[in-house]
Motif scaffolding. Structure first.
Motif, PDB file in Angstrom:
ATOM      1  N   ILE A 111      -3.296 -21.589 -15.261  1.00 43.46           N
ATOM      2  CA  ILE A 111      -3.472 -20.770 -16.461  1.00 43.46           C
ATOM      3  C   ILE A 111      -2.123 -20.527 -17.130  1.00 43.46           C
ATOM      4  CG2 ILE A 111      -4.192 -18.500 -17.312  1.00 43.46           C
ATOM      5  CD1 ILE A 111      -6.280 -18.488 -15.047  1.00 43.46           C
ATOM      6  N   GLY A 112      -1.098 -20.290 -16.305  1.00 49.56           N
ATOM      7  CA  GLY A 112       0.233 -20.069 -16.857  1.00 49.56           C
ATOM      8  C   GLY A 112       0.744 -21.258 -17.630  1.00 49.56           C
ATOM      9  N   SER A 113       0.449 -22.479 -17.176  1.00 51.85           N
ATOM     10  CA  SER A 113       0.870 -23.677 -17.898  1.00 51.85           C
ATOM     11  C   SER A 113       0.220 -23.753 -19.279  1.00 51.85           C
ATOM     12  CB  SER A 113       0.507 -24.939 -17.096  1.00 51.85           C
ATOM     13  OG  SER A 113       1.268 -25.028 -15.915  1.00 51.85           O
ATOM     14  N   VAL A 114      -1.064 -23.408 -19.328  1.00 49.09           N
ATOM     15  CA  VAL A 114      -1.775 -23.431 -20.606  1.00 49.09           C
ATOM     16  C   VAL A 114      -1.206 -22.370 -21.547  1.00 49.09           C
ATOM     17  CG1 VAL A 114      -4.024 -23.122 -21.718  1.00 49.09           C
ATOM     18  CG2 VAL A 114      -3.863 -24.352 -19.554  1.00 49.09           C
ATOM     19  N   VAL A 115      -0.966 -21.170 -21.012  1.00 51.18           N
ATOM     20  CA  VAL A 115      -0.390 -20.094 -21.823  1.00 51.18           C
ATOM     21  C   VAL A 115       0.995 -20.498 -22.328  1.00 51.18           C
ATOM     22  CG1 VAL A 115       0.501 -17.728 -21.770  1.00 51.18           C
ATOM     23  CG2 VAL A 115      -1.704 -18.259 -20.725  1.00 51.18           C
ATOM     24  N   ALA A 116       1.826 -21.046 -21.435  1.00 52.64           N
ATOM     25  CA  ALA A 116       3.174 -21.454 -21.816  1.00 52.64           C
ATOM     26  C   ALA A 116       3.145 -22.520 -22.896  1.00 52.64           C
ATOM     27  CB  ALA A 116       3.936 -21.961 -20.589  1.00 52.64           C
ATOM     28  N   ALA A 117       2.289 -23.525 -22.718  1.00 57.56           N
ATOM     29  CA  ALA A 117       2.196 -24.601 -23.704  1.00 57.56           C
ATOM     30  C   ALA A 117       1.675 -24.089 -25.035  1.00 57.56           C
ATOM     31  CB  ALA A 117       1.288 -25.716 -23.174  1.00 57.56           C
TER      32      ALA A 117
END
Length: 400
Positions: A111-117
């Motif tokens: 989820i953090g990767s999606v938020v960061a991207a």
């Protein structure tokens, strides 16, 4: 880069510390519970398998929750698991605490990767993902060595208590800094599952399993390898883990910088170099200086694959990246579990503490083969690249 990425990096720091610190503490934990080193290695395998299960499960269960709230809930679960590990009266309870903490790992990074991207422009996605993963890499030359030192000086229980406190700090950071980013309207499980029909997504995940598994084959048993083979003292393991962490940090920077420019060439170089270094590590482990250099290179080459592989999954999953991103984090840990198990097998079979390096070299070489296969399939479908480029701008708002 948005300030919210700092909060994600703080959470990643806590998770990275608990994932890797156990390796430097394996001999002490094994002695306290009266189990063998290969049995104590189940703390690595169990954690990794927990990530594999928790990544898709908690991502699906959290599908109706805003991403910020889900990240906070995951950090709460992480704190609970590490607290149980610190207090565990038996090896079974210790293993249970590790598994509980690990359930949060995959979903947090996914989820953090999606938020960061979603916080940056399309051509900055890999860099944003790398910024979040910086917390994980910094953990390896700050959190892990410090935790190892505390564990050896005071006791490993104090290390896991400290990690639980790190989790609380990460939770508060998310509360204060991460913007409230609800799931996009129209997102549902069926759409997310369609991503797994894309062969390129599956190939990227297979590369993840084998490539990072190569790293863990060697690093899981780094403490006995360095003390029994290289001749280092137990206290020196702390500084060797610092070297590994520095390598991971440098590899993450390299991967984040070049994945947006030359993703596949970067994977070829990193995976090929990793296979070669792991093969040479079998011999280098008998020399203190060469062993230290090998540890640095394993960390750098192994983690240089993380931003490009995570970005490739996000790109190939098109408009439904959340579950695929989380499952790919699980794939990293499936590789960890596989490698830790295989490394324990070759040690238990009497091949010595350097034998896991050969296992790692074979896994990394297999990942390199899959990278070439993936590129060959992409060349046979020239329409795929323009199609992906066409949807990229439209996909960016979905992350918000």
């Amino acid at each position: 880069m948005p300030l919210a990425l700092l909060a994600l990096a703080v959470g990643a720091f806590g998770i990275g510390t608990t994932e890797f610190v156990v390796m430097g503490l394996l001999p002490g934990i094994a002695a306290d519970y009266g189990v063998s080193i290969p049995t104590a290695g189940l703390l690595v395998t169990g954690y990794a398998l927990g990530v594999v299960v928790g990544a898709p499960l908690l991502t699906v269960l959290g599908g109706k929750v805003s991403r910020k709230r889900m990240l906070m809930l995951l950090m709460g679960l992480f704190v609970l698991g590490n607290t149980l590990s610190a207090l565990a009266p038996s090896f079974g309870m210790m293993l249970a605490g590790r598994v509980i903490a690990s359930l949060a790992h995959g979903s947090f990074f996914g989820i953090g990767s999606v938020v960061a991207a979603g916080l940056v422009a399309p051509d900055k996605k890999a860099g944003a993902i790398a910024t979040m993963f910086t917390g994980l890499t910094v953990a390896n030359f700050v959190g892990v060595p410090l935790g190892t030192y505390i564990g050896q000086a005071v006791g490993w229980r104090a290390t896991f208590a400290g990690v639980a406190v790190l989790g609380v700090v990460g939770l508060l950071g998310i509360l204060r800094l991460v913007p409230d980013m609800p799931r996009p309207e129209g997102a549902h499980l069926r759409r997310e599952l369609k991503a797994f029909r894309n062969p390129q997504v599956l190939l990227a995940m297979a590369m993840t399993v084998l490539g990072f598994g190569g790293v863990f084959a060697a690093i899981t048993y780094i403490a006995p390898m360095m003390t029994e083979v290289a001749g280092y003292s137990e206290g020196a393991v702390t500084w060797l883990l610092v070297l590994f962490g520095v390598g991971m940090f440098l590899g993450n920077l390299l991967g984040g910088r070049y994945a947006d420019r030359a993703l596949m060439p970067l994977l070829y170089a990193a995976l090929g170099g990793l296979a070669l270094v792991l093969a040479l590590f079998t011999v280098a482990a008998h020399n203190k200086i060469l062993a230290a250099i090998a540890i640095l290179l394993v960390g750098a080459l192994g983690f240089a694959t993380v931003p490009p592989l995570q970005k490739r999954v996000l790109d190939q999953a098109h408009g439904a990246p959340t579950l695929a991103s989380a499952v790919n984090i699980g794939a990293f840990n499936l590789g960890n579990a596989l490698a830790a198990w295989l490394g324990g097998l070759v040690i238990a079979a009497g091949f010595g503490y350097t034998a896991p390096n050969w296992v790692g070299a074979a896994l990394a070489a297999a990942a390199l083969g899959l990278a070439f296969w993936s590129a060959a399939l992409e060349r046979r479908s020239p329409a795929a690249a323009p199609a992906e480029a066409a949807v990229t701008p439209a996909r960016t708002p979905v992350h918000h």
